[in-house]
Scaffold this motif. Structure first.
Motif, PDB file in Angstrom:
ATOM      1  N   LEU A 126      -5.368   5.769   7.907  1.00  0.00           N
ATOM      2  CA  LEU A 126      -6.406   5.106   7.118  1.00  0.00           C
ATOM      3  C   LEU A 126      -6.342   3.599   7.304  1.00  0.00           C
ATOM      4  CD1 LEU A 126      -8.539   4.794   4.897  1.00  0.00           C
ATOM      5  CD2 LEU A 126      -6.727   5.130   3.202  1.00  0.00           C
ATOM      6  N   GLY A 127      -5.138   3.024   7.168  1.00  0.00           N
ATOM      7  CA  GLY A 127      -4.992   1.583   7.337  1.00  0.00           C
ATOM      8  C   GLY A 127      -5.397   1.133   8.728  1.00  0.00           C
ATOM      9  N   ALA A 128      -5.030   1.905   9.741  1.00  0.00           N
ATOM     10  CA  ALA A 128      -5.384   1.569  11.113  1.00  0.00           C
ATOM     11  C   ALA A 128      -6.895   1.564  11.312  1.00  0.00           C
ATOM     12  CB  ALA A 128      -4.729   2.561  12.079  1.00  0.00           C
ATOM     13  N   LEU A 129      -7.576   2.563  10.744  1.00  0.00           N
ATOM     14  CA  LEU A 129      -9.026   2.676  10.910  1.00  0.00           C
ATOM     15  C   LEU A 129      -9.774   1.542  10.215  1.00  0.00           C
ATOM     16  CD1 LEU A 129      -9.476   6.536  10.465  1.00  0.00           C
ATOM     17  CD2 LEU A 129      -9.669   5.222  12.583  1.00  0.00           C
ATOM     18  N   ALA A 151       8.864  -9.161  14.906  1.00  0.00           N
ATOM     19  CA  ALA A 151       9.632  -9.538  13.725  1.00  0.00           C
ATOM     20  C   ALA A 151       8.889  -9.322  12.412  1.00  0.00           C
ATOM     21  CB  ALA A 151      10.057 -11.005  13.849  1.00  0.00           C
ATOM     22  N   PHE A 152       7.599  -9.662  12.361  1.00  0.00           N
ATOM     23  CA  PHE A 152       6.881  -9.583  11.082  1.00  0.00           C
ATOM     24  C   PHE A 152       6.781  -8.139  10.587  1.00  0.00           C
ATOM     25  CE2 PHE A 152       2.913  -9.027   8.663  1.00  0.00           C
ATOM     26  CZ  PHE A 152       3.186  -9.868   7.595  1.00  0.00           C
ATOM     27  N   ILE A 153       6.291  -7.250  11.441  1.00  0.00           N
ATOM     28  CA  ILE A 153       6.162  -5.841  11.053  1.00  0.00           C
ATOM     29  C   ILE A 153       7.549  -5.232  10.834  1.00  0.00           C
ATOM     30  CG2 ILE A 153       5.312  -3.565  11.719  1.00  0.00           C
ATOM     31  CD1 ILE A 153       3.113  -5.563  11.104  1.00  0.00           C
ATOM     32  N   GLY A 154       8.515  -5.622  11.684  1.00  0.00           N
ATOM     33  CA  GLY A 154       9.873  -5.122  11.507  1.00  0.00           C
ATOM     34  C   GLY A 154      10.445  -5.512  10.162  1.00  0.00           C
ATOM     35  N   ALA A 155      10.196  -6.757   9.748  1.00  0.00           N
ATOM     36  CA  ALA A 155      10.674  -7.221   8.448  1.00  0.00           C
ATOM     37  C   ALA A 155       9.971  -6.478   7.315  1.00  0.00           C
ATOM     38  CB  ALA A 155      10.454  -8.725   8.312  1.00  0.00           C
ATOM     39  N   PHE A 156       8.659  -6.267   7.472  1.00  0.00           N
ATOM     40  CA  PHE A 156       7.893  -5.532   6.455  1.00  0.00           C
ATOM     41  C   PHE A 156       8.451  -4.123   6.277  1.00  0.00           C
ATOM     42  CE2 PHE A 156       4.340  -2.657   5.382  1.00  0.00           C
ATOM     43  CZ  PHE A 156       3.917  -3.231   4.185  1.00  0.00           C
ATOM     44  N   VAL A 157       8.714  -3.440   7.381  1.00  0.00           N
ATOM     45  CA  VAL A 157       9.260  -2.084   7.335  1.00  0.00           C
ATOM     46  C   VAL A 157      10.664  -2.094   6.730  1.00  0.00           C
ATOM     47  CG1 VAL A 157      10.052  -0.140   8.742  1.00  0.00           C
ATOM     48  CG2 VAL A 157       7.864  -1.221   9.236  1.00  0.00           C
ATOM     49  N   LEU A 192      -1.620  -3.447   9.164  1.00  0.00           N
ATOM     50  CA  LEU A 192      -0.892  -4.590   9.705  1.00  0.00           C
ATOM     51  C   LEU A 192      -0.472  -4.371  11.162  1.00  0.00           C
ATOM     52  CD1 LEU A 192       1.362  -5.584   6.665  1.00  0.00           C
ATOM     53  CD2 LEU A 192      -0.652  -6.802   7.525  1.00  0.00           C
ATOM     54  N   THR A 193      -0.112  -3.131  11.488  1.00  0.00           N
ATOM     55  CA  THR A 193       0.290  -2.870  12.879  1.00  0.00           C
ATOM     56  C   THR A 193      -0.863  -3.121  13.841  1.00  0.00           C
ATOM     57  OG1 THR A 193      -0.193  -0.495  12.606  1.00  0.00           O
ATOM     58  CG2 THR A 193       2.083  -1.191  12.293  1.00  0.00           C
ATOM     59  N   TYR A 194      -2.070  -2.731  13.440  1.00  0.00           N
ATOM     60  CA  TYR A 194      -3.229  -2.959  14.321  1.00  0.00           C
ATOM     61  C   TYR A 194      -3.689  -4.410  14.261  1.00  0.00           C
ATOM     62  CZ  TYR A 194      -3.821   1.742  16.082  1.00  0.00           C
ATOM     63  OH  TYR A 194      -3.636   2.916  16.760  1.00  0.00           O
ATOM     64  N   MET A 195      -3.458  -5.081  13.132  1.00  0.00           N
ATOM     65  CA  MET A 195      -3.750  -6.517  13.072  1.00  0.00           C
ATOM     66  C   MET A 195      -2.836  -7.288  14.015  1.00  0.00           C
ATOM     67  SD  MET A 195      -4.380  -7.451   9.067  1.00  0.00           S
ATOM     68  CE  MET A 195      -5.529  -6.488   8.076  1.00  0.00           C
ATOM     69  N   ILE A 203      -7.531 -10.369  11.209  1.00  0.00           N
ATOM     70  CA  ILE A 203      -7.046 -10.647   9.866  1.00  0.00           C
ATOM     71  C   ILE A 203      -8.150 -10.542   8.825  1.00  0.00           C
ATOM     72  CG2 ILE A 203      -7.434 -13.134  10.016  1.00  0.00           C
ATOM     73  CD1 ILE A 203      -4.411 -11.386   8.365  1.00  0.00           C
ATOM     74  N   GLU A 204      -9.412 -10.668   9.269  1.00  0.00           N
ATOM     75  CA  GLU A 204     -10.536 -10.593   8.331  1.00  0.00           C
ATOM     76  C   GLU A 204     -10.679  -9.213   7.700  1.00  0.00           C
ATOM     77  OE1 GLU A 204     -12.204  -9.410  12.347  1.00  0.00           O
ATOM     78  OE2 GLU A 204     -10.823 -10.941  11.573  1.00  0.00           O
ATOM     79  N   ALA A 205     -10.013  -8.199   8.251  1.00  0.00           N
ATOM     80  CA  ALA A 205     -10.085  -6.842   7.699  1.00  0.00           C
ATOM     81  C   ALA A 205      -9.181  -6.659   6.488  1.00  0.00           C
ATOM     82  CB  ALA A 205      -9.707  -5.821   8.779  1.00  0.00           C
ATOM     83  N   LEU A 206      -8.311  -7.640   6.228  1.00  0.00           N
ATOM     84  CA  LEU A 206      -7.322  -7.487   5.148  1.00  0.00           C
ATOM     85  C   LEU A 206      -7.940  -7.275   3.758  1.00  0.00           C
ATOM     86  CD1 LEU A 206      -4.369  -7.409   4.351  1.00  0.00           C
ATOM     87  CD2 LEU A 206      -4.400  -9.916   4.183  1.00  0.00           C
TER      88      LEU A 206
END
Length: 297
Positions: free
Chosen positions: A31-34, A113-119, A157-160, A166-169
Motif C-alpha cells: 500500500l505504501g509503495a503504491l 542509512a536513512f531507511i536502515g535507521a528507520f527499520v 519511504l523505500t520507493y521515495m 517526497i510530495e507523496a508523503l
C-alpha cells in the motif's frame, strides 16, 4: 523421530510468527509503495524483495512477543506452541533475534542509512514492546499501533528513496493515520481478552486499570471516530471500492466492540473480545485493500 521433531519445531516457529499478520504487514508495505509509485505492482519481484526487511522484523517481533508472554499465555492461551513445548523459549528467542538482525541488515544494504535507521528504530521498539512497554498498558498499545502502521510508511519511504517523490508523503500519512487508530482499537480489545492473565502478571492495560466496559467503550469511540472521517479520502479522490470496503471494515469491527460493552459479565466480555479480535483482522485486511484501491484510482 528426529525429522518429525524438526518438522514440529518448524511448524511451531511458523505459528508463533503469525503468518496471517505478516501477510497484512506485506499488504501495508505494498500500500505504501503504491501511494508513491502507482506502477510498483508491475515489478512484483522487486516489490517483494523490498518488503523483506519489514516482514522479517514483523515475524521476529511476533516470536519475541510469545517468548516474553509465555507465563501469561499459560493462563489465557494454553494452546500456544511455546506453552505446549512444541519449541523451546531459547530457540524461539534465537530465531527472533536472527530475523530482526537480518531484517535490519538487508534494509541498510538495499536502501542505505536513512531507511536502515528507520527499520532499526522500529526493530528496537518492537523488542522493547515485548520486553517492557506492553506491561505499561496504553503506552504499549500506542507503540504497537505505530509499529503496525509503520509498514505503510516503510513501503512509501523505500520507493521515495528511489524516486525522490517526497510530495507523496502527505497522502501517505492518511492511510497511516487510519491504521494507527484501528490498530489501537484492536490492542485495547486484546487487553480485554487477556485481562485475567494480565491482572496476575501486572500488565496495566486499559481493561485491567479501568475495567472491560470502559476499555470496550474506548475502542468503540476510536472506531466511531474512524467511521466519521472515512469519507475524507473519498472527497480527495473518489473511489467506490474504497468507500465501500473502508466503511464495511470499520462497521463490522465497531459492531463487535459494541457487543463487548453490552456484555453482562467478565466471562462474556472475554468471549466477545476474542471474537472481536478475530473480526479486527478481517477489518485490517479490508481496510488495507480499500486504501490500495484508493491509491490505484
Amino acid at each position: 523421530m528426529g525429522v518429525l521433531t524438526l518438522t514440529a519445531r518448524i511448524k511451531a516457529v511458523v505459528i508463533i510468527a503469525r503468518p496471517h499478520n505478516v501477510f497484512i504487514t506485506l499488504l501495508g508495505v505494498i500500500l505504501g509503495a503504491l501511494f508513491v509509485e502507482p506502477n510498483a505492482y508491475r515489478d512484483p519481484a522487486w516489490l517483494l524483495i523490498s518488503s523483506t526487511p519489514a516482514l522479517m522484523i514483523a515475524a521476529g517481533g511476533y516470536i519475541v512477543n510469545d517468548y516474553y508472554d509465555i507465563d501469561i499465555d499459560r493462563r489465557s492461551k494454553p494452546w500456544r506452541p511455546l506453552v505446549k513445548g512444541d519449541i523451546s523459549p531459547q530457540t524461539a528467542l534465537l530465531v527472533s533475534i536472527l530475523l530482526i538482525v537480518l531484517g535490519c541488515s538487508i534494509s541498510f544494504l538495499l536502501f542505505g542509512a536513512f531507511i536502515g535507521a528507520f527499520v532499526s528504530i522500529n526493530a528496537l521498539i518492537t523488542y522493547l514492546y515485548s520486553w517492557k512497554l506492553k506491561r505499561l498498558g496504553l503506552i504499549g498499545n500506542i507503540a504497537v499501533s505505530l509499529l503496525s502502521a509503520n509498514s505503510i510508511l516503510y513501503g512509501g519511504l523505500t520507493y521515495m528513496s528511489i524516486s525522490e517523490r517526497i510530495e507523496a508523503l502527505p497522502l501517505l500519512l492518511i492511510p497511516w493515520s487510519f491504521a494507527i487508530i484501528m490498530s489501537l482499537s484492536r490492542e485495547i480489545v486484546k487487553g480485554i481478552e487477556d485481562i485475567e492473565g494480565d491482572k496476575v502478571y501486572g500488565v496495566r492495560t486499559v481493561a485491567v486499570k479501568r475495567g472491560y466496559r470502559f476499555a470496550s467503550i474506548t475502542s468503540t469511540f476510536l472506531l466511531t471516530l474512524l467511521l466519521a472521517i472515512v469519507g475524507i479520502p473519498f472527497i480527495i479522490k473518489q473511489s467506490m471500492i474504497y468507500i465501500t470496503l473502508a466503511t464495511i471494515s470499520i462497521a463490522i469491527f465497531l459492531a463487535s466492540t459494541i457487543k463487548i460493552a453490552a456484555s453482562k459479565n467478565i466471562e462474556d466480555a472475554i468471549k466477545d473480545a476474542s471474537l472481536s479480535r478475530s473480526v479486527s483482522k478481517l477489518s485490517l485486511l479490508l481496510g488495507t485493500i480499500a486504501f490500495i484501491a484508493w491509491a490505484l484510482t
